[in-house]
Design a protein around this motif. Structure first.
Motif, short mmCIF file in Angstrom:
data_model
loop_
_atom_site.label_atom_id
_atom_site.label_comp_id
_atom_site.label_asym_id
_atom_site.label_seq_id
_atom_site.Cartn_x
_atom_site.Cartn_y
_atom_site.Cartn_z
N VAL A 222 0.83 -1.20 0.00
CA VAL A 222 0.00 0.00 0.00
C VAL A 222 0.87 1.25 0.00
N VAL A 223 1.93 1.25 0.78
CA VAL A 223 2.84 2.41 0.82
C VAL A 223 3.45 2.63 -0.55
N VAL A 224 3.90 1.57 -1.19
CA VAL A 224 4.51 1.70 -2.52
C VAL A 224 3.49 2.24 -3.52
N ALA A 225 2.26 1.75 -3.46
CA ALA A 225 1.22 2.22 -4.38
C ALA A 225 0.90 3.70 -4.16
N VAL A 226 0.78 4.11 -2.90
CA VAL A 226 0.48 5.52 -2.60
C VAL A 226 1.60 6.41 -3.09
N LEU A 227 2.84 6.04 -2.82
CA LEU A 227 3.97 6.87 -3.23
C LEU A 227 4.10 6.91 -4.75
N ALA A 228 3.81 5.80 -5.41
CA ALA A 228 3.88 5.78 -6.88
C ALA A 228 2.82 6.70 -7.49
N VAL A 229 1.61 6.67 -6.93
CA VAL A 229 0.55 7.57 -7.42
C VAL A 229 0.94 9.02 -7.15
N ALA A 230 1.53 9.29 -5.99
CA ALA A 230 1.94 10.65 -5.65
C ALA A 230 3.02 11.15 -6.60
N ILE A 231 3.97 10.31 -6.94
CA ILE A 231 5.03 10.71 -7.87
C ILE A 231 4.44 10.98 -9.25
N ALA A 232 3.47 10.17 -9.65
CA ALA A 232 2.89 10.31 -10.98
C ALA A 232 1.89 11.46 -11.08
N ARG A 233 1.15 11.76 -10.00
CA ARG A 233 0.02 12.69 -10.11
C ARG A 233 0.16 13.99 -9.33
N LEU B 34 11.00 6.75 -4.46
CA LEU B 34 10.06 5.78 -3.92
C LEU B 34 10.69 5.01 -2.76
N ALA B 35 11.94 4.59 -2.92
CA ALA B 35 12.63 3.86 -1.86
C ALA B 35 12.86 4.74 -0.63
N ILE B 36 13.26 5.98 -0.84
CA ILE B 36 13.48 6.90 0.28
C ILE B 36 12.16 7.19 1.00
N GLY B 37 11.11 7.40 0.23
CA GLY B 37 9.79 7.67 0.82
C GLY B 37 9.27 6.49 1.61
N ALA B 38 9.45 5.27 1.09
CA ALA B 38 9.00 4.07 1.80
C ALA B 38 9.76 3.91 3.12
N GLY B 39 11.05 4.19 3.10
CA GLY B 39 11.83 4.13 4.33
C GLY B 39 11.38 5.18 5.33
N ALA B 40 11.06 6.38 4.85
CA ALA B 40 10.59 7.43 5.74
C ALA B 40 9.24 7.07 6.37
N VAL B 41 8.37 6.41 5.61
CA VAL B 41 7.08 5.99 6.16
C VAL B 41 7.28 4.95 7.25
N VAL B 42 8.19 4.03 7.04
CA VAL B 42 8.47 3.00 8.05
C VAL B 42 8.97 3.65 9.34
N VAL B 43 9.88 4.61 9.21
CA VAL B 43 10.40 5.30 10.39
C VAL B 43 9.30 6.11 11.07
N ALA B 44 8.45 6.78 10.29
CA ALA B 44 7.38 7.59 10.87
C ALA B 44 6.36 6.73 11.60
N ARG B 45 6.08 5.54 11.10
CA ARG B 45 5.13 4.65 11.77
C ARG B 45 5.76 3.93 12.95
#
Length: 159
Positions: free
Chosen positions: A42-53, A111-122
């Motif tokens: 889900v995190v990867v999908a959200v970040l991918a949509v954010a990068i694209a849109r 995407l990789a940096i954002g996914a890591g940041a989400v893991v740390v934030a959670r």
């Protein structure tokens, strides 16, 4: 140049995909026998949509996906925790992508940096909730002596 507006059908398809990814995450992916962490679809999908849109769509999709994750069992945190983190991650990632307009390799790096940041934030509120790094009163070799913990005056006031 902004991206064209989405139709209702596109929003419905995106909601279905995010719902399916969330169900797959909590029922299948979390139980993979890997020695390391499992991917968060889900995190990867959200970040991918954010990068694209962009930031607006990224924030909205992040909020919706976070709400799905907050409501799907086993929801192990406060209601709105995933929603806040994913909405902020989607908006920030969308803003970064909108500002710098990354190519394919840079988008994957973002995407990789954002996914890591989400893991740390959670993980931060969870670590604070379980007092990681703090030894409990009555703890001996990793085991808590419940009788000593309950008889402690400071804990007794809280109970």
């Amino acid at each position: 140049m902004s991206a064209p507006a989405w139709s209702r059908g596109a929003w419905v398809v995106l909601a279905l995909v995010l719902g399916i990814l969330a169900i797959a995450q909590v029922s299948l992916v979390n139980f993979l026998p890997t020695p390391w962490a499992v991917p968060d679809l889900v995190v990867v999908a959200v970040l991918a949509v954010a990068i694209a849109r962009g930031p607006l769509i990224g924030g909205l999709v992040g909020a919706g996906a976070g709400l799905i994750l907050d409501l799907i069992p086993p929801a192990a945190g406060p209601l709105g925790g995933w929603m806040l983190v994913l909405a902020l991650a989607g908006a920030v990632m969308g803003r970064v992508a909108e500002t710098y307009q990354p190519g394919p390799f840079t988008a994957m790096l973002l995407l990789a940096i954002g996914a890591g940041a989400v893991v740390v934030a959670r993980a931060a509120p969870v670590a604070d909730h379980f007092h990681v790094g703090v030894q409990f009163v009555g703890e001996h070799d990793g085991h808590v002596d419940v009788a000593q913990l309950v008889n402690n005056d400071d804990v007794g006031l809280l109970l």
